[in-house]
Write a protein that holds these residues in place. Sequence first.
Motif, short mmCIF file in Angstrom:
data_model
loop_
_atom_site.label_atom_id
_atom_site.label_comp_id
_atom_site.label_asym_id
_atom_site.label_seq_id
_atom_site.Cartn_x
_atom_site.Cartn_y
_atom_site.Cartn_z
N PHE A 1 4.03 5.55 -5.65
CA PHE A 1 3.75 5.75 -7.20
C PHE A 1 2.99 6.63 -7.37
O PHE A 1 3.21 7.43 -8.20
CB PHE A 1 3.72 4.39 -7.68
N LYS A 2 1.80 6.99 -6.68
CA LYS A 2 0.88 7.77 -6.82
C LYS A 2 1.37 9.29 -6.19
O LYS A 2 0.49 10.23 -6.46
CB LYS A 2 -0.53 7.37 -6.47
N LYS A 3 2.28 9.35 -5.82
CA LYS A 3 2.59 10.66 -4.92
C LYS A 3 1.64 11.22 -3.88
O LYS A 3 1.21 12.27 -4.06
CB LYS A 3 3.06 11.80 -5.87
N GLU A 4 0.96 10.15 -3.40
CA GLU A 4 -0.10 10.49 -2.41
C GLU A 4 0.57 10.83 -0.96
O GLU A 4 -0.08 11.16 -0.05
CB GLU A 4 -1.06 9.41 -2.25
N LYS B 1 0.76 -1.14 0.19
CA LYS B 1 -0.12 0.23 0.05
C LYS B 1 1.04 1.32 0.02
O LYS B 1 0.71 2.28 -0.76
CB LYS B 1 -0.94 0.11 1.26
N LEU B 2 1.88 1.25 1.00
CA LEU B 2 2.68 2.41 0.91
C LEU B 2 3.57 2.64 -0.68
O LEU B 2 3.71 3.90 -0.83
CB LEU B 2 3.61 2.15 1.97
N ARG B 3 3.98 1.53 -1.05
CA ARG B 3 4.62 1.55 -2.46
C ARG B 3 3.62 2.21 -3.35
O ARG B 3 3.92 3.05 -4.30
CB ARG B 3 5.22 0.17 -2.97
N SER B 4 2.56 1.78 -3.28
CA SER B 4 1.55 2.09 -4.08
C SER B 4 1.05 3.84 -3.97
O SER B 4 1.20 4.60 -5.05
CB SER B 4 0.09 1.82 -4.03
N MET B 5 1.21 4.31 -2.59
CA MET B 5 1.05 5.72 -2.39
C MET B 5 2.23 6.44 -2.86
O MET B 5 1.96 7.61 -3.40
CB MET B 5 0.78 5.94 -0.97
N PHE C 1 7.99 11.87 0.10
CA PHE C 1 9.10 10.83 0.14
C PHE C 1 10.05 11.53 -0.36
O PHE C 1 10.12 12.61 -1.16
CB PHE C 1 8.73 9.51 -0.42
N LEU C 2 11.47 10.87 -0.11
CA LEU C 2 12.51 11.30 -0.76
C LEU C 2 13.00 10.24 -1.68
O LEU C 2 13.08 9.20 -1.21
CB LEU C 2 13.69 11.52 0.21
N LYS C 3 13.54 10.56 -2.88
CA LYS C 3 14.37 9.51 -3.56
C LYS C 3 15.85 9.82 -3.65
O LYS C 3 16.24 10.90 -4.08
CB LYS C 3 13.60 9.42 -5.02
#
Length: 75
Positions: free
Chosen positions: A34-37, A28-32, A40-42
């Motif tokens: 991906f959708k920029k919801e 779920k967190l990975r999906s969020m 996060f830092l990359k």
Amino acid sequence: MSKLQNIEIKPFLNIEEASFYLNLKVSKLRSMVFKKEIPFLKIGRLVRFEKSQLNQWLKQHRKNYNMIGKTQNEF
């Protein structure tokens, strides 16, 4: 040192630590992310979460429920 104690002293969390901290499934967190919801830092290919930004995000997305289960927006 327990997982929670380790999270409490770290300013940046990896995806597994952030999912534990937020009580979300990693998927779920990975999906969020991906959708920029969620903030996060990359760093290269690594995804990291700043704990202070997660706390702020939680405050902004919290729903206030009264004793009979309706949100404040439903009144």
